[in-house]
Design a protein around this motif. Structure first.
Motif, short mmCIF file in Angstrom:
data_model
loop_
_atom_site.label_atom_id
_atom_site.label_comp_id
_atom_site.label_asym_id
_atom_site.label_seq_id
_atom_site.Cartn_x
_atom_site.Cartn_y
_atom_site.Cartn_z
N LEU A 38 -17.47 5.55 3.07
CA LEU A 38 -17.60 5.20 4.49
C LEU A 38 -18.99 4.66 4.76
CD1 LEU A 38 -15.99 8.44 6.02
CD2 LEU A 38 -14.83 6.28 5.48
N GLU A 39 -19.10 4.04 5.91
CA GLU A 39 -20.41 3.55 6.35
C GLU A 39 -21.41 4.70 6.37
OE1 GLU A 39 -20.49 1.82 10.23
OE2 GLU A 39 -21.24 -0.02 9.29
N GLY A 40 -22.69 4.37 6.20
CA GLY A 40 -23.73 5.40 6.28
C GLY A 40 -23.71 6.34 5.10
N LYS A 41 -23.17 5.88 3.97
CA LYS A 41 -23.13 6.64 2.71
C LYS A 41 -22.31 7.92 2.80
CE LYS A 41 -27.07 4.58 0.54
NZ LYS A 41 -27.78 3.81 1.58
N LYS A 42 -21.48 8.00 3.81
CA LYS A 42 -20.58 9.17 3.89
C LYS A 42 -19.37 8.92 2.98
CE LYS A 42 -21.65 10.21 8.67
NZ LYS A 42 -21.05 10.30 9.99
N ILE A 43 -18.66 10.00 2.69
CA ILE A 43 -17.48 9.88 1.83
C ILE A 43 -16.36 10.73 2.42
CG2 ILE A 43 -16.54 10.26 -0.48
CD1 ILE A 43 -19.38 10.20 -1.53
N ALA A 44 -15.21 10.13 2.62
CA ALA A 44 -14.03 10.90 3.02
C ALA A 44 -13.36 11.41 1.76
CB ALA A 44 -13.08 10.03 3.82
N VAL A 45 -12.97 12.68 1.78
CA VAL A 45 -12.36 13.29 0.61
C VAL A 45 -11.06 13.98 1.04
CG1 VAL A 45 -12.63 15.00 -1.24
CG2 VAL A 45 -14.62 13.72 -0.43
N GLY A 46 -9.97 13.68 0.38
CA GLY A 46 -8.70 14.35 0.63
C GLY A 46 -8.33 15.20 -0.57
N LEU A 47 -8.16 16.51 -0.33
CA LEU A 47 -7.71 17.41 -1.40
C LEU A 47 -6.22 17.65 -1.15
CD1 LEU A 47 -10.62 20.03 -1.13
CD2 LEU A 47 -10.48 18.12 -2.74
N PHE A 48 -5.36 17.06 -1.94
CA PHE A 48 -3.92 17.08 -1.68
C PHE A 48 -3.20 18.01 -2.65
CE2 PHE A 48 -5.25 12.85 -0.22
CZ PHE A 48 -4.62 12.75 1.01
N ASN A 49 -2.24 18.75 -2.12
CA ASN A 49 -1.34 19.55 -2.95
C ASN A 49 0.07 19.01 -2.77
OD1 ASN A 49 0.22 21.40 -4.26
ND2 ASN A 49 -0.40 23.18 -3.01
N ARG A 50 0.54 18.23 -3.74
CA ARG A 50 1.89 17.66 -3.66
C ARG A 50 2.93 18.64 -4.18
NH1 ARG A 50 1.72 11.69 -6.26
NH2 ARG A 50 3.86 11.71 -5.47
N GLY A 51 2.46 19.80 -4.67
CA GLY A 51 3.36 20.76 -5.31
C GLY A 51 4.09 21.65 -4.32
N GLU A 52 4.83 22.61 -4.89
CA GLU A 52 5.69 23.48 -4.08
C GLU A 52 5.11 24.88 -3.89
OE1 GLU A 52 8.06 21.92 -2.58
OE2 GLU A 52 7.64 20.13 -3.78
N ALA A 53 3.91 25.13 -4.44
CA ALA A 53 3.27 26.45 -4.27
C ALA A 53 1.82 26.23 -3.85
CB ALA A 53 3.32 27.21 -5.59
#
Ligand code: GLA
Length: 518
Positions: A438-453
């Motif tokens: 992202l602008e201003g040296k920021k970073i968007a981070v998504g921690l995804f769990n596609r699993g069933e538990a």
């Protein structure tokens, strides 16, 4: 010597047999009748195969008269057919060829084979008459950017919720609701009327709306008065996907009509254009409409919809597109949404300000996914720099739907001015971590769990490309977290996401050595 001679003879016989066994030409189902041909064009199915540039090009013509490309490989009497509806939606078939029959088996379906035959000369003539003549398309060139959609377009489209059940009143009410819910102020300004508004052409060939839209110009003016913009939909083919009048052969005329109405956005949906053109001709066909729009002088965002075929991300911007669909149609199902969303990683380098990958419209609020799944949908679309086109009934939005769609930080990620789509940096089974600069040296981070538990999803700062410490904002909880160092990690529920915006501390900036820990 004799062995060699014999094998040469055998090869000659083989190739003679293969020549006799030509797959090229037209095939129709064994049971097709003259009556279906003459009176039920909507039930006609035809497979055509021809030679082109050293290979074979197949096309399947299906009800609704759409032409779908089919990859064809021949090895003697063994044929492999792969129907290519959309990116990631290839369906393979095995077929056996005899001089006058093709027996086609759907792989793994267990269904009996479908038998195709050659049409009779009379049937062949009728079929030929059914395909419209091909009109000229321009030589391909790179159009300069039109200056629109510097960030991914945001708005609403009728298709996902209403399909063709739309009319003037509904559109006005949706406009009002976008204002009342705050969605307009959050950025959702395009009101896109998808398939189902079209009527017929008048005696001059001018396209008219159907009876449910008595005055498009007045409707556009109403939306403009609300601070909204009008999006419209048509097809380069003779018919739209839902069977309404298409733009084929009326490109300049329809562009002028749209400009005259006050249209701000046009979705151009391939549909029956496949009857006339090959996929290789898509760039020219889209360029033709882009040029027709530009000739009107009215700025219109140009949305390419051809389901991600023909590597559209490589030529979509040159053809004048501000966005291009990269997939088949989304539906309100976790399986469909997540399969589409998580398959976008390799397309990231092709999008940027003015030209975006479009993994299709939002299903948030349509009711068949859980709150966690809709959060995953929004988070992923924001990380992908995807257009945010709401697809639910905005007139009766639940408060939580509005909250989800208007979360300021999520929209800020989607609309970030750098315009660089996110990428997957970690994949451990069903656990994925995506980042977007992202602008201003920021970073968007998504921690995804596609699993069933429930699972712990984590990524090291090395994997994230961060040095030193980082401030962190939990986007969905809308709260700041303690500064992070070395790793980001969270317990994530099934089908859920933890979405963060990280702000690396100055000394950890890329290129500078990491702060030493003593
Ligand atoms: C295609 C498109 C959809 C929608 C429908 C309308 O399926 O991919 O987004 O526009 O046509 O018929």
């Amino acid at each position: 010597m004799l062995v060699v001679a014999l094998s040469v003879v055998a090869a000659l016989i083989d190739s003679a047999a293969a020549q006799e066994l030509a797959i090229t030409g037209t095939w129709v189902p064994q049971e097709m009748t003259a009556d279906v041909l003459a009176h039920q064009p909507q039930n006609v199915r035809v497979l055509t195969v021809r030679e082109a540039r050293g290979g074979l090009i197949g096309k399947l013509i299906v009800p609704g008269l759409a032409g779908i490309p089919v990859a064809v490989e021949q090895n003697g009497d063994r044929i492999r057919l792969v129907i290519q509806i959309a990116r990631g939606m290839e369906t393979p078939f095995d077929a056996t060829l005899t001089p006058d029959h093709l027996s086609v088996t759907s792989l793994g379906s267990g269904n009996p084979p479908t038998m195709l035959r050659r049409p009779s000369p009379e049937e062949g003539q009728v079929l030929e008459r059914m395909t419209p003549a091909k009109l000229p398309i321009p030589p391909v060139k790179a159009l300069p950017p039109n200056g629109l959609a510097r960030t991914p377009p945001m708005g609403f489209s009728t298709w996902n919720h209403f399909q063709t059940g739309i009319d003037d009143r509904t559109i006005r009410d949706i406009g009002d609701a976008l204002v009342k819910t705050g969605m307009r102020d959050a950025g959702y300004v395009y009101v896109n009327i998808d398939d189902g508004w079209q009527g017929d052409r008048d005696e001059h060939g001018t396209l008219r709306a159907n009876g449910k839209f008595p005055d498009m110009k007045a409707l556009a003016a109403y939306l403009h008065g609300q601070g909204l913009k009008l999006g419209m939909y048509t097809s380069p083919g003779p018919k739209s996907c839902a069977g309404f009048e298409g733009t084929y052969g009326h490109e300049e005329q329809d562009a002028r009509t749209f400009a005259e109405w006050g249209v701000d956005y046009l979705k151009y949906d391939w549909c029956s254009a496949g009857l006339i053109y090959d996929d290789a001709e898509m760039p020219a066909v889209y360029q033709k409409m882009a040029e027709a729009i530009r000739a009107t002088g009215r700025p219109m965002v140009f949305s390419l919809c051809q389901y991600g075929r023909a590597d559209v991300w490589k030529w979509g911007a040159d053809a004048g597109g501000n966005l291009w669909r990269t997939t088949g149609d989304i539906t309100d199902k976790w399986q469909v949404m997540s399969t589409i969303g998580f398959a976008q990683d390799d397309l990231a380098p092709f999008a940027g300000p003015g030209h975006w990958n479009d993994p299709d419209m939002l299903e948030v609020g349509n009711g068949s996914m859980s709150a966690a799944e809709y959060r995953t949908h929004m988070s992923l679309w924001a990380l992908l720099a995807a257009p945010l086109i709401a697809g639910h009934d905005v007139r009766s939005s639940a408060p939580e739907t509005v909250a989800l769609l208007t979360n300021r930080e999520v929209i800020a990620i989607d609309q970030d001015a750098l315009g660089r789509p996110g990428r997957r940096v970690v994949r451990r089974g069903p656990l994925e971590v995506w980042t977007r600069p992202l602008e201003g040296k920021k970073i968007a981070v998504g921690l995804f769990n596609r699993g069933e538990a429930p699972a712990k999803v984590e990524a090291s700062f090395t994997e994230l490309g961060i040095k030193g410490r980082a401030g962190a904002l939990d986007v969905w909880a809308q709260r700041s977290l303690d500064a992070l160092e070395g790793i980001v990690s969270a317990e994530v529920e099934p089908h859920a996401v933890m979405l963060l915006v990280l702000e690396p501390s100055a000394e950890g900036e890329a290129g500078k050595p990491a702060a030493s820990k003593k």
